[in-house]
Design an enzyme around this catalytic site. Sequence first.
Site, short mmCIF file in Angstrom:
data_model
loop_
_atom_site.label_atom_id
_atom_site.label_comp_id
_atom_site.label_asym_id
_atom_site.label_seq_id
_atom_site.Cartn_x
_atom_site.Cartn_y
_atom_site.Cartn_z
N ARG A 63 0.88 -1.07 -0.16
CA ARG A 63 -0.06 -0.33 0.13
C ARG A 63 0.86 1.11 -0.34
NH1 ARG A 63 -5.40 -0.22 2.51
NH2 ARG A 63 -4.23 1.15 4.16
N ARG A 74 0.36 12.46 -9.88
CA ARG A 74 0.35 14.31 -10.27
C ARG A 74 1.18 14.69 -10.32
NH1 ARG A 74 -4.57 14.11 -10.49
NH2 ARG A 74 -5.75 14.43 -8.67
N HIS A 77 1.84 15.22 -13.54
CA HIS A 77 1.23 16.16 -14.95
C HIS A 77 1.25 17.46 -14.79
CE1 HIS A 77 -2.74 13.35 -13.06
NE2 HIS A 77 -2.44 12.90 -14.52
N SER A 105 8.86 0.87 8.96
CA SER A 105 9.64 0.33 9.23
C SER A 105 11.59 0.80 8.83
CB SER A 105 9.64 -1.38 9.01
OG SER A 105 10.42 -1.72 8.16
N SER A 165 -1.90 1.24 8.64
CA SER A 165 -3.01 2.08 7.21
C SER A 165 -2.87 3.79 7.59
CB SER A 165 -4.54 1.53 8.01
OG SER A 165 -4.99 0.18 7.69
N GLU A 168 -0.13 4.43 5.67
CA GLU A 168 0.13 5.04 3.85
C GLU A 168 -0.86 5.42 4.14
OE1 GLU A 168 0.52 0.05 4.68
OE2 GLU A 168 -1.10 1.09 4.55
N ASP A 176 -0.02 14.37 -1.97
CA ASP A 176 -0.43 15.40 -2.40
C ASP A 176 0.04 16.87 -1.94
OD1 ASP A 176 -2.47 14.17 -3.90
OD2 ASP A 176 -3.58 14.59 -2.60
#
Length: 201
Positions: A63, A74, A77, A105, A165, A168, A176
């Site tokens: 992930r 991006r 772009h 880790s 999670s 990530e 972003d």
Amino acid sequence: MHHCAEDDRRVIEKHSFHSSLSQIRDELSRTLATICQDQQEALEQMAEMIGGAERIFVLGAGRSGLALQMTAMRLMHLGKEAYVVGETTTPAIRGGDVLLTASGSGTTGSVVRAAEQARGAGATVVCFTARQHSPLGELAAAAVLIPAAEKLDRSGAASAQYAGSLFEQAVVIAGDALFHALWQRSGRSADELWPRHANIE
């Protein structure tokens, strides 16, 4: 029977979609606030290195790798030459290039080996990690520390979420933000970036 039904309802309410979303929002908000407060220098170093790179390569496992693919898109772009390591059309890395990596880790074997190879080829390594004093952190010219649970941390101390999670999610947002900073510095409009979006899908 009534007691059991009431207990079940409390469990459902406690673990509802809404409550889970609220919990994740709060964790992510705290994590991003800490990064903004404690990692200003590392964030600017990373932005300068990626902004000045001839080409950017991204690599992460699982992930984390998917999160960095979003960043690569991006950057493309924005007009940067960006590649995902492991894709069939990704060229050899060289001096003047930057390898952007992510590993909670900082010990993920494939990522550390790639960082070593990139350094050996004269490229610059930058990373997102939850453990700065790690093999990957030591190889990186700029390491942004994300205070989140590593994938194997099941203690619930750093995050109540499953596996890595929170790490990530923070990588997605940080990627972003990196793009947004470089875009604003470029002075280009959204209309100027739009023609680079995929038109065959």
